[in-house]
Design a protein around this motif. Structure first.
Motif, mmCIF file in Angstrom:
data_model
loop_
_atom_site.group_PDB
_atom_site.id
_atom_site.type_symbol
_atom_site.label_atom_id
_atom_site.label_comp_id
_atom_site.label_asym_id
_atom_site.label_seq_id
_atom_site.Cartn_x
_atom_site.Cartn_y
_atom_site.Cartn_z
ATOM 1 N N UNK A 33 -2.666 2.166 8.409
ATOM 2 C CA UNK A 33 -1.487 1.657 9.052
ATOM 3 C C UNK A 33 -0.510 0.663 8.485
ATOM 4 N N UNK A 34 -1.559 -0.675 7.361
ATOM 5 C CA UNK A 34 -0.585 -1.732 6.843
ATOM 6 C C UNK A 34 0.263 -0.437 5.340
ATOM 7 N N UNK A 35 -0.362 0.318 5.027
ATOM 8 C CA UNK A 35 -0.126 0.320 3.244
ATOM 9 C C UNK A 35 0.714 1.898 3.494
ATOM 10 N N UNK A 40 0.108 0.144 -3.521
ATOM 11 C CA UNK A 40 -0.916 -0.255 -4.270
ATOM 12 C C UNK A 40 -0.815 -2.262 -4.080
ATOM 13 N N UNK A 41 -2.254 -2.194 -3.871
ATOM 14 C CA UNK A 41 -3.218 -3.888 -4.621
ATOM 15 C C UNK A 41 -3.190 -4.432 -6.095
ATOM 16 N N UNK A 45 -7.719 -9.668 -11.185
ATOM 17 C CA UNK A 45 -8.827 -8.575 -11.728
ATOM 18 C C UNK A 45 -8.920 -7.209 -11.694
ATOM 19 N N UNK A 46 -7.881 -6.843 -9.867
ATOM 20 C CA UNK A 46 -7.516 -5.568 -10.155
ATOM 21 C C UNK A 46 -6.400 -5.147 -9.453
ATOM 22 N N UNK A 47 -6.098 -3.617 -10.157
ATOM 23 C CA UNK A 47 -5.125 -3.523 -9.460
ATOM 24 C C UNK A 47 -5.522 -1.371 -8.575
ATOM 25 N N UNK A 48 -5.370 -1.196 -7.528
ATOM 26 C CA UNK A 48 -5.982 -0.248 -6.618
ATOM 27 C C UNK A 48 -4.510 0.279 -5.824
ATOM 28 N N UNK A 115 3.191 -1.356 3.081
ATOM 29 C CA UNK A 115 3.234 -2.209 1.916
ATOM 30 C C UNK A 115 3.339 -0.788 1.379
ATOM 31 N N UNK A 116 4.226 -0.938 -0.128
ATOM 32 C CA UNK A 116 4.215 -0.190 -1.303
ATOM 33 C C UNK A 116 3.339 -1.169 -2.436
ATOM 34 N N UNK A 117 3.537 -1.593 -2.462
ATOM 35 C CA UNK A 117 3.057 -2.989 -3.953
ATOM 36 C C UNK A 117 2.522 -3.993 -3.499
ATOM 37 N N UNK A 118 1.916 -4.578 -2.761
ATOM 38 C CA UNK A 118 1.192 -5.820 -2.400
ATOM 39 C C UNK A 118 0.689 -7.245 -3.953
#
Length: 137
Positions: A33-35, A40-41, A45-48, A115-118
């Protein structure tokens, strides 16, 4: 799209609720619902990307910090302009409410408000050391 302050804070509250959701299926639904589907989050230390990967990352963080006795709360200070939003959240002791960390998110939204990018940052990082994957919860 410009996000009004009340809507911005409601969005931030929904965002933070994802990080406190204990049920994996409900968490995935909230992520969906949000993304945006290709959202992308990213943190230090992480990009998913994509709903499944984001829900997995959020679940890992939830389990790791819940193991330490922590939960997350919105700071109710969200501000938006055009297709962006910024807000703070805190990580606190679930039992006492004592502050452990302060975080900041900057998100870009699509025209439907997803959200497109976070991009997530710590303003005050936690002193709690997150267990390695497989050791949390």
């Amino acid at each position: 799209m410009t996000v009004p302050v009340t809507s911005a804070n409601e969005f931030a509250d929904r965002y933070v609720a994802v990080w406190t959701e204990t049920d994996p299926e409900a968490r995935l639904k909230a992520v969906e619902e949000l993304w945006a589907p290709d959202g992308v989050y990213a943190n230090a230390i992480a990009v998913v990307g994509g709903h499944e990967a984001i829900a997995t990352q959020v679940g890992y963080a939830h389990d790791a910090y819940a193991t330490g006795g922590f939960t997350f709360r919105s700071c109710n200070n969200a501000r938006g302009q055009h297709n962006t939003l910024r807000f703070n959240w805190v990580m606190v002791s679930a039992s006492s409410g004592a502050l452990e960390a302060v975080g900041f998110d900057f998100v870009t939204l699509d025209d439907e408000g997803r959200i497109v990018s976070d991009h997530q940052y710590f303003d005050i990082p936690p002193s709690y050391v997150v267990p390695a994957p497989g050791e949390a919860g």
